[in-house]
Design a protein around this motif. Structure first.
Motif, PDB file in Angstrom:
ATOM      1  N   GLN A  30       0.836  -1.207   0.000  1.00 43.02           N
ATOM      2  CA  GLN A  30       0.000   0.000   0.000  1.00 43.02           C
ATOM      3  C   GLN A  30       0.866   1.250   0.000  1.00 43.02           C
ATOM      4  O   GLN A  30       0.617   2.205  -0.754  1.00 43.02           O
ATOM      5  N   GLU A  31       1.893   1.248   0.819  1.00 46.72           N
ATOM      6  CA  GLU A  31       2.770   2.415   0.927  1.00 46.72           C
ATOM      7  C   GLU A  31       3.468   2.708  -0.397  1.00 46.72           C
ATOM      8  O   GLU A  31       3.672   3.873  -0.762  1.00 46.72           O
ATOM      9  N   GLU A  32       3.823   1.667  -1.132  1.00 49.33           N
ATOM     10  CA  GLU A  32       4.507   1.853  -2.412  1.00 49.33           C
ATOM     11  C   GLU A  32       3.574   2.434  -3.480  1.00 49.33           C
ATOM     12  O   GLU A  32       4.007   3.193  -4.351  1.00 49.33           O
ATOM     13  N   MET A  33       2.290   2.078  -3.424  1.00 50.21           N
ATOM     14  CA  MET A  33       1.374   2.430  -4.516  1.00 50.21           C
ATOM     15  C   MET A  33       0.426   3.582  -4.198  1.00 50.21           C
ATOM     16  O   MET A  33      -0.090   4.223  -5.107  1.00 50.21           O
ATOM     17  N   GLU A  34       0.199   3.846  -2.917  1.00 49.12           N
ATOM     18  CA  GLU A  34      -0.813   4.842  -2.565  1.00 49.12           C
ATOM     19  C   GLU A  34      -0.152   6.111  -2.042  1.00 49.12           C
ATOM     20  O   GLU A  34       1.031   6.120  -1.674  1.00 49.12           O
ATOM     21  N   THR A  35      -0.920   7.169  -1.960  1.00 50.05           N
ATOM     22  CA  THR A  35      -0.408   8.481  -1.575  1.00 50.05           C
ATOM     23  C   THR A  35       0.282   8.497  -0.205  1.00 50.05           C
ATOM     24  O   THR A  35      -0.112   7.753   0.708  1.00 50.05           O
ATOM     25  N   SER A  36       1.249   9.372  -0.076  1.00 52.86           N
ATOM     26  CA  SER A  36       1.928   9.554   1.216  1.00 52.86           C
ATOM     27  C   SER A  36       1.040  10.301   2.207  1.00 52.86           C
ATOM     28  O   SER A  36       1.385  10.438   3.376  1.00 52.86           O
ATOM     29  N   LEU A  38      -1.732   9.323   3.376  1.00 54.42           N
ATOM     30  CA  LEU A  38      -2.521   8.427   4.217  1.00 54.42           C
ATOM     31  C   LEU A  38      -2.292   8.719   5.699  1.00 54.42           C
ATOM     32  O   LEU A  38      -1.193   9.077   6.105  1.00 54.42           O
TER      33      LEU A  38
END
Length: 436
Positions: A30-36, A38
């Motif tokens: 999730q961290e690699e693909m989604e916005t920082s 979060l």
């Protein structure tokens, strides 16, 4: 043994200290693909596999007691069987068709209008923030006035349109440009109030601003949510109602977090017996299916065609769930349950704090909307302490989150259907985390 919502009654069960290996793997992806940008995974570093009633199961098969409810959204428990049945029934028919009438749309309209103490018209919106924006448009359109009066540390959304009304500093810092036709005054926050007579001083300030400016609407949370679950003194809403009437302004009550039974009333404004002009509704009415609306006095229905548009307004799945939610609250006498269990929880929180906490604190709330504020002996906010509490409780199997202008308030916002034994077990874990 009461189990209204299908919870796992022997929760919590922690098999591996969270975050377990499977959760860590999913969190990394999730961290690699989604916005920082979060937020919540920073506090609840688990990945969810399943949810039942007032319990959550992560991918490592840990079972947690849920005191978060998706920020007071899952009021009747995750996958409540009666809500699921209503959703399945509607999904077999249709799930999108703009605002063309249908049986479910009319059925929901009849149900929701009966919950208000005024003859209302309904405008469907898509999110809580959208409902707030629409409510302000209605107030300005009807009065021809420009300004909105809001309150310090209020939260009404963080879209570009609502940031003018949201005065919570942590939300405002990310956007320097917003609706500046807003005047804010202090909310009667008694634990930190600088005034000797908090209620009357605040009402005097409100009256001064309404009298001095062209105030279209007074926008207020009957209990402040993100601001720290702050319950105003009795007489606050009545005072606002009188001021609004005196100066021909409209009273807009934001029930997005406090509504749908969370305080022990269907709408928190009922606790003071007032009649608002406009009410915003979201969160719990859809039980996680996005739906929101504005209810406003029928005589304010002077809105032109296409006044407020949106593709997903009045989604049929949300309407079906909303109707089932209102029916369920009536059928199982949920409001009285919230009052009695809420009083029990508030009393236990107070006792635990008195026995185990050496600093200054404040336990406040109504029903299942309870805030516990942590400060040191000089009332300096204990923000890091609260973050540690969240992490300690998660490791022990309870999901609880914070609020407040200093992030030093833990808030109890469990599903209204939580079994009493899970509530009691969660309180024991709260006490254990506090001692640690």
């Amino acid at each position: 043994m009461e189990n209204l919502d299908g919870s796992i009654l022997d929760a919590p069960k922690i098999k591996v200290t969270p975050p377990g290996p499977k959760s860590r793997e999913i969190l990394k992806i999730q961290e690699e693909m989604e916005t920082s940008a979060l937020n919540y995974p920073k506090y609840f570093n688990i990945a969810i596999k399943e949810a039942r009633g007032s319990t959550i199961i992560d991918v490592d098969d840990n079972v947690y007691i849920d005191w978060f409810a998706g920020v007071a959204v899952i009021n009747l428990g995750h996958r409540n069987p009666e809500i699921v049945n209503a959703l399945k029934d509607q999904i077999e028919k249709f799930w999108h068709y703009m605002e063309i009438p249908s049986e479910i749309r009319v059925d929901f309209l009849k149900e929701i209008r009966e919950t208000f103490n005024f003859d209302s018209k309904i405008l469907f919106t898509t999110t809580g923030a959208d409902a707030v924006e629409a409510s302000v448009k209605i107030a300005r359109w009807n009065t021809g006035k420009r300004f909105i009066l809001s309150f310090d540390n209020a939260y009404h959304g963080i879209t570009a349109g609502t940031l003018g009304f949201t005065t919570l500093p942590s939300a405002k810092k990310f956007q320097p440009y917003y609706d500046n036709n807003v005047i804010s005054v202090p909310y009667p926050y008694e634990y930190r109030c600088p005034f000797k007579d908090c209620l009357n001083e605040v009402l005097s300030l409100v009256e001064y601003e309404v009298k001095t400016h062209e105030i279209a609407g007074i926008l207020v949370e009957p209990v402040q949510g993100e601001g720290g679950y702050i319950v105003p003194p009795k007489g606050f809403l009545k005072g606002l109602r009188e001021i609004a009437d005196k100066y021909n302004s409209l009273l807009i009550v934001d029930e997005i977090q406090s509504g749908v039974g969370r305080t022990g009333k269907m709408w928190a404004y009922e606790l003071e017996g007032i009649v608002p002009d406009i009410v915003t509704v979201a969160k719990g009415i859809g039980e996680g299916i996005p739906i929101s609306l504005v209810a406003y006095r029928k005589d304010l229905d002077k809105l032109p065609q296409a006044f407020h548009l949106g593709t997903y307004r009045g989604n049929p799945l949300g309407l079906a769930v909303g109707k089932a939610t209102i029916d369920y609250i009536k059928k199982y006498d949920i409001l009285n349950r919230v009052v009695s269990l809420g009083e029990y929880a508030k009393r236990k929180f107070s006792e635990i704090m008195e026995d185990n906490y050496r600093g200054s604190f404040d336990v406040r709330g109504l029903g299942f909307m309870i805030g516990i504020e942590f400060s040191d002996e000089k009332k300096n906010p204990m923000s890091e302490f609260v973050t540690k509490m969240i992490r300690n409780m998660l490791k022990e199997g309870v999901i609880m989150y914070k609020a407040g202008i200093y992030n030093n308030v833990l808030r109890f916002m469990a599903p209204l259907t939580i079994p009493r034994e899970l509530l009691s077990r969660g309180l024991e874990i709260f006490e254990k985390a506090l001692k640690e």
